[in-house]
Design an enzyme around this catalytic site. Structure first.
Site, mmCIF file in Angstrom:
data_model
loop_
_atom_site.group_PDB
_atom_site.id
_atom_site.type_symbol
_atom_site.label_atom_id
_atom_site.label_comp_id
_atom_site.label_asym_id
_atom_site.label_seq_id
_atom_site.Cartn_x
_atom_site.Cartn_y
_atom_site.Cartn_z
ATOM 1 N N TRP A 1 4.377 3.270 2.926
ATOM 2 C CA TRP A 1 5.624 3.817 3.477
ATOM 3 C C TRP A 1 5.387 4.786 4.633
ATOM 4 O O TRP A 1 6.329 5.176 5.301
ATOM 5 C CB TRP A 1 6.433 4.517 2.375
ATOM 6 C CG TRP A 1 5.591 5.431 1.531
ATOM 7 C CD1 TRP A 1 5.061 5.153 0.303
ATOM 8 C CD2 TRP A 1 5.129 6.753 1.869
ATOM 9 N NE1 TRP A 1 4.298 6.216 -0.134
ATOM 10 C CE2 TRP A 1 4.331 7.217 0.805
ATOM 11 C CE3 TRP A 1 5.312 7.604 2.974
ATOM 12 C CZ2 TRP A 1 3.712 8.465 0.796
ATOM 13 C CZ3 TRP A 1 4.700 8.849 2.980
ATOM 14 C CH2 TRP A 1 3.910 9.266 1.901
ATOM 15 N N ASN A 2 4.148 5.222 4.862
ATOM 16 C CA ASN A 2 3.978 6.287 5.872
ATOM 17 C C ASN A 2 4.073 5.776 7.313
ATOM 18 O O ASN A 2 4.505 6.493 8.202
ATOM 19 C CB ASN A 2 2.701 7.096 5.637
ATOM 20 C CG ASN A 2 1.449 6.253 5.640
ATOM 21 O OD1 ASN A 2 1.515 5.026 5.598
ATOM 22 N ND2 ASN A 2 0.312 6.905 5.693
ATOM 23 N N LYS B 1 4.632 -7.692 1.828
ATOM 24 C CA LYS B 1 5.456 -6.867 0.946
ATOM 25 C C LYS B 1 5.419 -5.419 1.444
ATOM 26 O O LYS B 1 4.422 -4.728 1.288
ATOM 27 C CB LYS B 1 4.932 -6.891 -0.499
ATOM 28 C CG LYS B 1 5.919 -6.203 -1.441
ATOM 29 C CD LYS B 1 5.281 -5.637 -2.681
ATOM 30 C CE LYS B 1 4.686 -4.279 -2.485
ATOM 31 N NZ LYS B 1 5.637 -3.211 -2.130
ATOM 32 N N PRO B 2 6.500 -4.964 2.069
ATOM 33 C CA PRO B 2 6.540 -3.564 2.495
ATOM 34 C C PRO B 2 6.732 -2.638 1.287
ATOM 35 O O PRO B 2 7.084 -3.108 0.204
ATOM 36 C CB PRO B 2 7.764 -3.494 3.413
ATOM 37 C CG PRO B 2 8.413 -4.837 3.399
ATOM 38 C CD PRO B 2 7.736 -5.690 2.377
ATOM 39 N N ALA B 3 6.511 -1.352 1.497
ATOM 40 C CA ALA B 3 6.645 -0.376 0.396
ATOM 41 C C ALA B 3 8.106 -0.219 -0.028
ATOM 42 O O ALA B 3 9.014 -0.364 0.792
ATOM 43 C CB ALA B 3 6.073 0.961 0.835
ATOM 44 N N GLY C 1 -3.028 1.362 1.822
ATOM 45 C CA GLY C 1 -2.421 2.210 0.795
ATOM 46 C C GLY C 1 -3.493 3.007 0.082
ATOM 47 O O GLY C 1 -4.566 3.254 0.637
ATOM 48 N N SER C 2 -3.210 3.368 -1.152
ATOM 49 C CA SER C 2 -4.129 4.245 -1.884
ATOM 50 C C SER C 2 -5.377 3.494 -2.345
ATOM 51 O O SER C 2 -5.350 2.279 -2.547
ATOM 52 C CB SER C 2 -3.410 4.822 -3.105
ATOM 53 O OG SER C 2 -3.058 3.771 -3.979
ATOM 54 N N GLU D 1 -7.488 -0.920 3.823
ATOM 55 C CA GLU D 1 -7.423 0.404 4.457
ATOM 56 C C GLU D 1 -6.913 1.350 3.392
ATOM 57 O O GLU D 1 -5.727 1.326 3.064
ATOM 58 C CB GLU D 1 -6.447 0.392 5.637
ATOM 59 C CG GLU D 1 -6.820 -0.518 6.780
ATOM 60 C CD GLU D 1 -8.071 -0.070 7.510
ATOM 61 O OE1 GLU D 1 -8.573 1.038 7.272
ATOM 62 O OE2 GLU D 1 -8.559 -0.877 8.320
ATOM 63 N N CYS E 1 -3.286 8.669 6.307
ATOM 64 C CA CYS E 1 -4.616 8.611 5.691
ATOM 65 C C CYS E 1 -5.687 9.203 6.589
ATOM 66 O O CYS E 1 -6.804 9.432 6.155
ATOM 67 C CB CYS E 1 -4.951 7.181 5.288
ATOM 68 S SG CYS E 1 -4.634 6.026 6.613
ATOM 69 N N GLU F 1 -6.975 13.549 -1.892
ATOM 70 C CA GLU F 1 -6.166 13.488 -0.681
ATOM 71 C C GLU F 1 -4.827 14.175 -0.977
ATOM 72 O O GLU F 1 -4.161 13.836 -1.956
ATOM 73 C CB GLU F 1 -5.945 12.010 -0.357
ATOM 74 C CG GLU F 1 -5.336 11.751 0.984
ATOM 75 C CD GLU F 1 -5.274 10.251 1.302
ATOM 76 O OE1 GLU F 1 -5.160 9.438 0.369
ATOM 77 O OE2 GLU F 1 -5.333 9.908 2.489
HETATM 78 P P1 ADP Z 1 0.982 5.400 -1.570
HETATM 79 O O1 ADP Z 1 0.211 6.448 -2.302
HETATM 80 O O2 ADP Z 1 0.875 5.448 -0.106
HETATM 81 O O3 ADP Z 1 2.360 5.163 -2.101
HETATM 82 P P2 ADP Z 1 0.266 2.977 -2.859
HETATM 83 O O4 ADP Z 1 -1.101 2.438 -2.850
HETATM 84 O O5 ADP Z 1 0.852 3.417 -4.137
HETATM 85 O O6 ADP Z 1 0.168 4.104 -1.793
HETATM 86 O O7 ADP Z 1 1.271 1.970 -2.176
HETATM 87 C C1 ADP Z 1 0.937 1.171 -1.077
HETATM 88 C C2 ADP Z 1 1.586 -0.174 -1.267
HETATM 89 O O8 ADP Z 1 1.035 -0.766 -2.444
HETATM 90 C C3 ADP Z 1 3.081 -0.162 -1.480
HETATM 91 O O9 ADP Z 1 3.647 -1.272 -0.819
HETATM 92 C C4 ADP Z 1 3.230 -0.288 -2.968
HETATM 93 O O10 ADP Z 1 4.438 -0.891 -3.364
HETATM 94 C C5 ADP Z 1 2.085 -1.214 -3.284
HETATM 95 N N1 ADP Z 1 1.633 -1.191 -4.687
HETATM 96 C C6 ADP Z 1 1.655 -0.184 -5.558
HETATM 97 N N2 ADP Z 1 1.130 -0.571 -6.752
HETATM 98 C C7 ADP Z 1 0.761 -1.864 -6.611
HETATM 99 C C8 ADP Z 1 0.148 -2.845 -7.469
HETATM 100 N N3 ADP Z 1 -0.212 -2.560 -8.704
HETATM 101 N N4 ADP Z 1 -0.076 -4.071 -6.958
HETATM 102 C C9 ADP Z 1 0.256 -4.369 -5.687
HETATM 103 N N5 ADP Z 1 0.824 -3.500 -4.843
HETATM 104 C C10 ADP Z 1 1.080 -2.256 -5.286
#
Ligand code: ADP
Length: 485
Positions: A156-157, A180-182, A233-234, A255, A289, A386
């Site tokens: 989402w950032n 798949k966007p956040a 993402g994370s 990333e 990040c 982080e």
């Molecule tokens: P942030 O800490 O930036 O929210 P996330 O890693 O939780 O980072 O989210 C990044 C993306 O990963 C988002 O699009 C989120 O919906 C997706 N996401 C979160 N959990 C899962 C999962 N178990 N499997 C696939 N995608 C996921």
């Protein structure tokens, strides 16, 4: 070609060139993080819709891979033009769902356009090669081919530009993609569907759907038709996706998280260092990040730097994205604010001194005061984790050796920054830091022309640069014999 805000704010999935709802008809709500206001609802899809999108992408791949590079380049150029022409509307949608100041949102949208252009240019330089053959009667050729269907999951950032980094190289190479966007910021993602439609990208080449991340992620990683997963993402979620990708041996580009150190040596230009620290720490309210997570300041310059950095932190205008002069918006949600409070409490309980900020901002909702904490120590939580928040812990250090060791003392290795005017030190420190991106006397260094990617648990692969296109390609070795020689 122009579209208005309502046209761009799609509340449906874009699958195989059609705008469709989730099979169940269910939706989930999206809120403005600065006001808490409901701004729309998008489909709550799961594995079934994902499988359908993958099927469409697979079917489209069979023809799209043969579309000439000239045509694919033209599509990317049209995409770039459309993004630039519709910059204002796209920035408004982005700022509303994400909370960043409108100037930053415009900058992100322009970055998306730049990615489209960069990969249009790179597409034409996907060279293969010939290799001197060890056999007199055979020849060796190496060709490049698109990997196939790509599954993309974005955060989402940077809800627009993170898709740009994935959609543009996919189109450039002849891959097709399911994105798949956040959940927090789906509208900037779905807007890519309309952009692709307007740019004449064939049906099924780019598919975008919103919904349950776990279910969508499972289908994208388990489905054998998907040949590559690209994720931003994370580190926690990235590792889940990597693990889930093992049974079908997918290519992966990841990333993930960072824990960026920002080092200021005694010989630094202090004003330049403060300027860089401000940009690197507070951009997007600390939610990138590559944002500075830890500031290491050498003892001789420590007090001077802190004084100027605090003054600059206090001078920032905080508010709604569309207010004039605002440079910092809210955090993405309540959970992010609670987590920030926890980091501050932990630091204070271990001897950290709050010089400015330290609490929720009077504006409420996701707003948090820019916070500077001195006397930071290695046992504080933000030394390892982080923060993704506008909190700046300052650690005092004495020697170059000591600071490089502290900077590397993390499982992450995405971005780092250091300020010095000494040439020898520049090379020693640059070579000593285990990071994928190094800013020397610069606090913001992302560019479409440069490879973006982390060392260690921060990632696998690169996005952008001439390297960014390679992750979407397979190399094929062809041995041609029977030449009658
Ligand atoms: P942030 O800490 O930036 O929210 P996330 O890693 O939780 O980072 O989210 C990044 C993306 O990963 C988002 O699009 C989120 O919906 C997706 N996401 C979160 N959990 C899962 C999962 N178990 N499997 C696939 N995608 C996921």
């Amino acid at each position: 070609m122009l579209a208005n805000l309502d046209e761009f704010k799609k509340q449906a999935n874009y699958i195989n060139g059609e705008w469709v709802n989730a099979d169940s008809g269910e939706t989930f709500d999206v809120h403005n993080p600065a006001t808490g206001e409901l701004i729309g609802a998008v489909p709550n899809s799961n594995g079934t819709e994902t499988a359908r999108a993958i099927e469409a992408a697979h079917k489209a791949f069979n023809t799209f891979r043969h579309v000439s590079v000239k045509e694919r380049t033209a599509m990317l150029r049209r995409l770039r033009r459309l993004i630039i022409d519709n910059q204002e509307v796209l920035a408004q949608i982005l700022a509303e769902e994400q909370g960043k100041p409108i100037a930053e949102a415009r900058g992100e949208v322009r970055m998306s356009a730049s990615y489209a252009m960069w990969f249009a240019e790179e597409a034409r330089r996907v060279y293969g090669g010939t290799v001197p053959s060890p056999w007199a009667d055979r020849r060796i050729m190496v060709t490049k081919e698109p990997v196939g269907v790509v599954g993309a999951i974005t955060p989402w950032n940077f809800p627009s530009s993170m898709l740009a980094r994935k959609i543009a190289p996919a189109i450039a190479t002849g891959c097709t993609i399911v994105c798949k966007p956040a959940e927090a910021t789906p509208f900037s993602g779905l807007a890519w569907g309309l952009l692709c439609e307007m740019a004449g990208v064939p049906k099924g080449v780019v598919n975008i759907l919103t919904g349950d991340p776990v279910e969508i992620g499972k289908e994208l990683t388990a489905n054998p038709l998907v040949r590559k997963i690209t994720f931003t993402g994370s580190t926690r979620v990235g590792k889940i996706l990597m693990t889930q990708s093992v049974p079908t041996v997918k290519k992966i580009s990841m990333e993930m998280g960072g824990n960026a150190p920002f080092i200021v040596f005694d010989d630094a230009d202090v004003d330049r260092a403060v300027e860089g620290a401000m940009a690197s720490k507070y951009r997007n309210s600390g939610q990138t990040c590559v944002c500075t997570n830890r500031l290491y300041v050498q003892s001789g310059i420590h007090d001077k730097f802190v004084k100027k950095f605090v003054e600059a932190s206090e001078a920032m205008k905080i508010g709604q994205s569309n207010e004039e002069g605002v440079v910092q918006g809210p955090l993405i949600n309540e959970a992010a604010v609670t987590k920030t409070e926890d980091f501050v409490e932990d630091a204070v309980s271990k001897g950290g001194k709050i010089i400015t900020g330290g609490k929720r901002h009077q504006l409420g909702h996701g707003f948090f005061e820019p916070t500077v904490i001195t006397d930071a120590t290695l046992d504080m939580k933000f030394s390892k984790e982080e923060t993704f928040a506008p909190i700046a812990p300052v650690y005092k250090f004495e020697t170059e050796e000591e600071v490089v060791q502290m900077a590397n003392d993390t499982e992450f290795g995405l971005a780092c920054y250091f300020y010095t005017q000494d040439l020898g030190r520049t090379f020693r420190v640059m070579e000593g830091l285990e990071y994928g991106l190094v800013g020397v006397n610069e606090g913001v260094i992302t560019a479409v022309e440069a490879p973006f990617g982390g060392f260690k648990e921060s990632g696998v692969g690169k996005e952008g640069g001439h390297q960014g296109i390679q992750d979407y390609l397979e190399e094929k070795y062809v041995c041609i014999g029977g030449l009658g020689l």
